[in-house]
Write an enzyme that holds these catalytic residues in place. Sequence first.
Site, PDB file in Angstrom:
ATOM      1  N   GLY A  37       0.843  -1.197   0.000  1.00 32.12           N
ATOM      2  CA  GLY A  37       0.000   0.000   0.000  1.00 32.12           C
ATOM      3  C   GLY A  37       0.870   1.235   0.000  1.00 32.12           C
ATOM      4  CD  GLN A  41       3.237   5.765   2.590  1.00 31.71           C
ATOM      5  OE1 GLN A  41       2.258   5.211   2.131  1.00 31.71           O
ATOM      6  NE2 GLN A  41       4.218   5.087   3.161  1.00 31.71           N
ATOM      7  CB  CYS A  57       4.895   2.169   7.371  1.00 32.71           C
ATOM      8  SG  CYS A  57       4.420   3.619   6.430  1.00 32.71           S
ATOM      9  CG  LEU A  58       6.729   0.903   1.428  1.00 34.26           C
ATOM     10  CD1 LEU A  58       6.168   1.186   0.035  1.00 34.26           C
ATOM     11  CD2 LEU A  58       7.918  -0.044   1.335  1.00 34.26           C
ATOM     12  CG  HIS A  76      -0.861   1.135   7.181  1.00 36.03           C
ATOM     13  ND1 HIS A  76       0.087   0.602   8.021  1.00 36.03           N
ATOM     14  CD2 HIS A  76      -0.189   2.027   6.391  1.00 36.03           C
ATOM     15  CE1 HIS A  76       1.269   1.159   7.768  1.00 36.03           C
ATOM     16  NE2 HIS A  76       1.131   2.022   6.778  1.00 36.03           N
ATOM     17  CD  GLU A  77      -1.188   2.455   2.625  1.00 37.05           C
ATOM     18  OE1 GLU A  77      -0.791   3.630   2.490  1.00 37.05           O
ATOM     19  OE2 GLU A  77      -0.445   1.529   2.993  1.00 37.05           O
ATOM     20  CG  HIS A 116       0.018   6.780   5.406  1.00 38.26           C
ATOM     21  ND1 HIS A 116       1.149   7.247   6.046  1.00 38.26           N
ATOM     22  CD2 HIS A 116       0.248   5.459   5.175  1.00 38.26           C
ATOM     23  CE1 HIS A 116       2.011   6.244   6.199  1.00 38.26           C
ATOM     24  NE2 HIS A 116       1.485   5.148   5.681  1.00 38.26           N
TER      25      HIS A 116
HETATM   26 NI    NI Z   1       2.379   3.237   5.658  1.00 41.17          NI
END
Ligand code: NI
Length: 153
Positions: free
Chosen positions: A46, A51, A90-91, A132-133, A136
């Site tokens: 995701g 991000q 998370c990236l 989660h997304e 963000h």
């Molecule tokens: Ni994330």
Amino acid sequence: MALRQIVTEENDLLRKVSRPVDRVDTRIQTLIDDMLQTMKASNGIGLAAVQVGVLRRLFVMDIQDGNGPYVLINPKIVASDGSQVGQEGCLSVPGIWGDVERPAHVVMQALDRGGKPFTLEAEGLLAVCACHEYDHLDGILFRDKVIGSLVKT
Ligand code: NI
């Protein structure tokens, strides 16, 4: 398409609230294509627009379930129930993992890549990823919700 640089948590941008997408135009579609490519290249499931440095309410997901990739523009959570706890990463928070409680089932309404409204009904990993997304978009990171200790790799 082009790879975009992933913003990491040292950058305050990740703590800002993203603004709605006004119009699903070619600029937004290019952003989506770049996000999908960037997510894949990073082995992520995701990625939210913030991000890659764009404060707009939009995220992509691909959990390799045969139905993806998913694109959600201006998503709204219309229902959620149950709970599940699973390890997340998370990236934008590389090398850190931790258990987070999420709804077992979530329903979101959003616009797709073409700007058409649709409803996403998600359970299991897809529900985790969507929540989660979604977080963000409101400047929330998974580490804020971790239950117990963080695992570092
Ligand atoms: Ni994330």
